[in-house]
Design a protein around this motif. Structure first.
Motif, PDB file in Angstrom:
ATOM      1  N   GLY A  39      46.227  45.614  21.517  1.00  0.00           N
ATOM      2  CA  GLY A  39      46.638  44.227  21.353  1.00  0.00           C
ATOM      3  C   GLY A  39      45.629  43.275  21.967  1.00  0.00           C
ATOM      4  N   GLY A  40      45.396  42.177  21.306  1.00  0.00           N
ATOM      5  CA  GLY A  40      44.468  41.178  21.810  1.00  0.00           C
ATOM      6  C   GLY A  40      43.021  41.516  21.491  1.00  0.00           C
ATOM      7  N   ALA A  41      42.146  40.709  22.039  1.00  0.00           N
ATOM      8  CA  ALA A  41      40.711  40.871  21.804  1.00  0.00           C
ATOM      9  C   ALA A  41      40.159  42.059  22.596  1.00  0.00           C
ATOM     10  CB  ALA A  41      39.980  39.594  22.191  1.00  0.00           C
ATOM     11  N   HIS A  79      37.118  45.169  31.885  1.00  0.00           N
ATOM     12  CA  HIS A  79      37.268  43.861  32.513  1.00  0.00           C
ATOM     13  C   HIS A  79      38.573  43.217  32.061  1.00  0.00           C
ATOM     14  CE1 HIS A  79      33.185  43.515  34.247  1.00  0.00           C
ATOM     15  NE2 HIS A  79      32.962  44.452  33.352  1.00  0.00           N
ATOM     16  N   GLN A  80      39.262  42.646  33.004  1.00  0.00           N
ATOM     17  CA  GLN A  80      40.507  41.941  32.719  1.00  0.00           C
ATOM     18  C   GLN A  80      40.209  40.451  32.676  1.00  0.00           C
ATOM     19  OE1 GLN A  80      43.164  43.710  31.887  1.00  0.00           O
ATOM     20  NE2 GLN A  80      41.921  45.513  32.294  1.00  0.00           N
ATOM     21  N   GLY A  81      41.144  39.712  32.248  1.00  0.00           N
ATOM     22  CA  GLY A  81      40.958  38.267  32.192  1.00  0.00           C
ATOM     23  C   GLY A  81      40.939  37.798  30.751  1.00  0.00           C
ATOM     24  N   GLU A  82      40.869  36.514  30.626  1.00  0.00           N
ATOM     25  CA  GLU A  82      40.912  35.902  29.304  1.00  0.00           C
ATOM     26  C   GLU A  82      39.561  35.989  28.611  1.00  0.00           C
ATOM     27  OE1 GLU A  82      43.661  34.491  27.815  1.00  0.00           O
ATOM     28  OE2 GLU A  82      44.702  35.422  29.488  1.00  0.00           O
ATOM     29  N   GLY A  83      39.625  36.122  27.308  1.00  0.00           N
ATOM     30  CA  GLY A  83      38.428  36.003  26.499  1.00  0.00           C
ATOM     31  C   GLY A  83      38.144  34.527  26.284  1.00  0.00           C
ATOM     32  N   LYS A  84      37.173  34.243  25.466  1.00  0.00           N
ATOM     33  CA  LYS A  84      36.895  32.823  25.189  1.00  0.00           C
ATOM     34  C   LYS A  84      37.696  32.405  23.968  1.00  0.00           C
ATOM     35  CE  LYS A  84      32.623  34.269  23.013  1.00  0.00           C
ATOM     36  NZ  LYS A  84      31.202  34.295  23.082  1.00  0.00           N
ATOM     37  N   MET A  85      38.247  31.227  24.056  1.00  0.00           N
ATOM     38  CA  MET A  85      39.052  30.691  22.963  1.00  0.00           C
ATOM     39  C   MET A  85      38.159  29.858  22.049  1.00  0.00           C
ATOM     40  SD  MET A  85      41.906  32.070  23.604  1.00  0.00           S
ATOM     41  CE  MET A  85      43.127  31.308  22.586  1.00  0.00           C
ATOM     42  N   VAL A  86      38.155  30.227  20.767  1.00  0.00           N
ATOM     43  CA  VAL A  86      37.302  29.574  19.778  1.00  0.00           C
ATOM     44  C   VAL A  86      38.200  28.965  18.706  1.00  0.00           C
ATOM     45  CG1 VAL A  86      35.442  29.945  18.107  1.00  0.00           C
ATOM     46  CG2 VAL A  86      35.470  31.240  20.237  1.00  0.00           C
ATOM     47  N   TYR A  87      37.884  27.742  18.331  1.00  0.00           N
ATOM     48  CA  TYR A  87      38.693  27.060  17.313  1.00  0.00           C
ATOM     49  C   TYR A  87      38.281  27.531  15.929  1.00  0.00           C
ATOM     50  CZ  TYR A  87      41.056  23.372  14.738  1.00  0.00           C
ATOM     51  OH  TYR A  87      41.870  22.689  13.874  1.00  0.00           O
ATOM     52  N   GLU A  88      39.153  28.323  15.303  1.00  0.00           N
ATOM     53  CA  GLU A  88      38.959  28.832  13.935  1.00  0.00           C
ATOM     54  C   GLU A  88      40.331  28.892  13.272  1.00  0.00           C
ATOM     55  OE1 GLU A  88      36.665  32.394  13.161  1.00  0.00           O
ATOM     56  OE2 GLU A  88      35.445  32.028  14.945  1.00  0.00           O
ATOM     57  N   PRO A  89      40.834  27.789  12.776  1.00  0.00           N
ATOM     58  CA  PRO A  89      42.204  27.769  12.233  1.00  0.00           C
ATOM     59  C   PRO A  89      42.389  28.677  11.019  1.00  0.00           C
ATOM     60  CG  PRO A  89      41.106  25.663  11.890  1.00  0.00           C
ATOM     61  CD  PRO A  89      40.192  26.492  12.723  1.00  0.00           C
ATOM     62  N   SER A  90      41.322  29.016  10.300  1.00  0.00           N
ATOM     63  CA  SER A  90      41.465  29.874   9.123  1.00  0.00           C
ATOM     64  C   SER A  90      41.425  31.364   9.453  1.00  0.00           C
ATOM     65  CB  SER A  90      40.364  29.546   8.108  1.00  0.00           C
ATOM     66  OG  SER A  90      39.093  29.815   8.675  1.00  0.00           O
ATOM     67  N   GLY A  98      45.366  26.990  16.305  1.00  0.00           N
ATOM     68  CA  GLY A  98      44.149  27.280  15.553  1.00  0.00           C
ATOM     69  C   GLY A  98      43.056  27.951  16.367  1.00  0.00           C
ATOM     70  N   TYR A  99      43.387  28.391  17.586  1.00  0.00           N
ATOM     71  CA  TYR A  99      42.388  29.041  18.440  1.00  0.00           C
ATOM     72  C   TYR A  99      42.510  30.560  18.344  1.00  0.00           C
ATOM     73  CZ  TYR A  99      41.224  24.600  20.592  1.00  0.00           C
ATOM     74  OH  TYR A  99      40.785  23.328  20.797  1.00  0.00           O
ATOM     75  N   VAL A 100      41.346  31.225  18.399  1.00  0.00           N
ATOM     76  CA  VAL A 100      41.273  32.679  18.359  1.00  0.00           C
ATOM     77  C   VAL A 100      40.655  33.152  19.674  1.00  0.00           C
ATOM     78  CG1 VAL A 100      40.267  34.675  17.167  1.00  0.00           C
ATOM     79  CG2 VAL A 100      40.907  32.648  15.871  1.00  0.00           C
ATOM     80  N   GLU A 101      41.268  34.165  20.285  1.00  0.00           N
ATOM     81  CA  GLU A 101      40.674  34.749  21.496  1.00  0.00           C
ATOM     82  C   GLU A 101      39.612  35.753  21.074  1.00  0.00           C
ATOM     83  OE1 GLU A 101      41.773  37.274  25.516  1.00  0.00           O
ATOM     84  OE2 GLU A 101      43.280  37.076  23.934  1.00  0.00           O
ATOM     85  N   LYS A 102      38.378  35.512  21.526  1.00  0.00           N
ATOM     86  CA  LYS A 102      37.268  36.421  21.242  1.00  0.00           C
ATOM     87  C   LYS A 102      36.797  37.035  22.552  1.00  0.00           C
ATOM     88  CE  LYS A 102      35.799  34.656  16.904  1.00  0.00           C
ATOM     89  NZ  LYS A 102      34.699  34.481  16.013  1.00  0.00           N
ATOM     90  N   PRO A 103      36.195  38.222  22.481  1.00  0.00           N
ATOM     91  CA  PRO A 103      35.715  38.863  23.713  1.00  0.00           C
ATOM     92  C   PRO A 103      34.701  37.985  24.442  1.00  0.00           C
ATOM     93  CG  PRO A 103      35.668  40.401  21.878  1.00  0.00           C
ATOM     94  CD  PRO A 103      35.962  39.045  21.301  1.00  0.00           C
ATOM     95  N   ASP A 104      34.786  37.987  25.758  1.00  0.00           N
ATOM     96  CA  ASP A 104      33.850  37.219  26.582  1.00  0.00           C
ATOM     97  C   ASP A 104      32.666  38.116  26.926  1.00  0.00           C
ATOM     98  OD1 ASP A 104      32.796  35.121  27.965  1.00  0.00           O
ATOM     99  OD2 ASP A 104      33.996  35.449  29.768  1.00  0.00           O
ATOM    100  N   ILE A 105      31.840  38.383  25.921  1.00  0.00           N
ATOM    101  CA  ILE A 105      30.682  39.264  26.070  1.00  0.00           C
ATOM    102  C   ILE A 105      29.437  38.451  25.761  1.00  0.00           C
ATOM    103  CG2 ILE A 105      29.521  41.324  25.214  1.00  0.00           C
ATOM    104  CD1 ILE A 105      32.301  42.431  24.508  1.00  0.00           C
ATOM    105  N   SER A 106      28.506  38.452  26.702  1.00  0.00           N
ATOM    106  CA  SER A 106      27.256  37.724  26.537  1.00  0.00           C
ATOM    107  C   SER A 106      26.200  38.659  25.946  1.00  0.00           C
ATOM    108  CB  SER A 106      26.779  37.196  27.889  1.00  0.00           C
ATOM    109  OG  SER A 106      25.439  36.793  27.822  1.00  0.00           O
ATOM    110  N   LEU A 107      25.625  38.269  24.822  1.00  0.00           N
ATOM    111  CA  LEU A 107      24.570  39.062  24.185  1.00  0.00           C
ATOM    112  C   LEU A 107      23.381  39.209  25.123  1.00  0.00           C
ATOM    113  CD1 LEU A 107      23.419  40.517  21.704  1.00  0.00           C
ATOM    114  CD2 LEU A 107      22.592  38.293  20.911  1.00  0.00           C
TER     115      LEU A 107
END
Length: 143
Positions: A39-41, A79-90, A98-107
């Motif tokens: 469940g979740g990102a 890692h625990q904690g929130e991912g980054k919330m990105v506005y993608e209503p579709s 309209g926000y999607v939680e995406k993994p907080d991973i830095s390339l």
């Protein structure tokens, strides 16, 4: 420390760095994963190293001197904690706002870790090859 002990330490480091590279690859592959079976990102993972423990007999044998040890993977930390919330209503996983939680991973962070792991891997290969060359030279002395 004998030559074979040096090679054992190098081999243990190769195994640990291989797992580290695999975890980094998994993080990179899942940078955009918003839905997991749990469940979740996707949550970023990191490898935690520790020194390898010697057997009891080897500890007694080496008790009079400082003995180098190999490395092993203690655990893979999620890692625990929130991912980054990105506005993608579709997006199908978007919430009511309209926000999607995406993994907080830095390339950049993951690529830097990958380069460090690769450098450590190469250094250990070099040390194993040096130990092998020393063993071969020692055998040549006996001729």
């Amino acid at each position: 420390m004998d030559i074979f002990g040096a090679m054992d330490i190098g081999y243990s480091a190769l195994r640990a760095q291989t797992l580290r590279l695999n975890v980094i690859g998994s993080n990179l592959a899942n940078m955009e994963t918003t839905r997991t079976p749990e469940g979740g990102a996707y949550r970023k993972k990191s490898v935690i190293f520790t020194s390898e423990q010697n057997s009891f007999a080897r500890e007694l044998e080496n008790s009079s001197q400082q003995q180098a040890r190999g490395v092993r993977v203690e655990r893979i930390m999620t890692h625990q904690g929130e991912g980054k919330m990105v506005y993608e209503p579709s997006h199908p996983d978007a919430n009511d706002e309209g926000y999607v939680e995406k993994p907080d991973i830095s390339l950049v962070e993951q690529m830097t870790d990958m380069m460090k792991a690769r450098g450590s891997y190469e250094a250990n290969v070099t040390s194993i090859k040096a130990a092998q060359r020393m063993a071969m030279k020692a055998l040549e002395i006996g001729r």
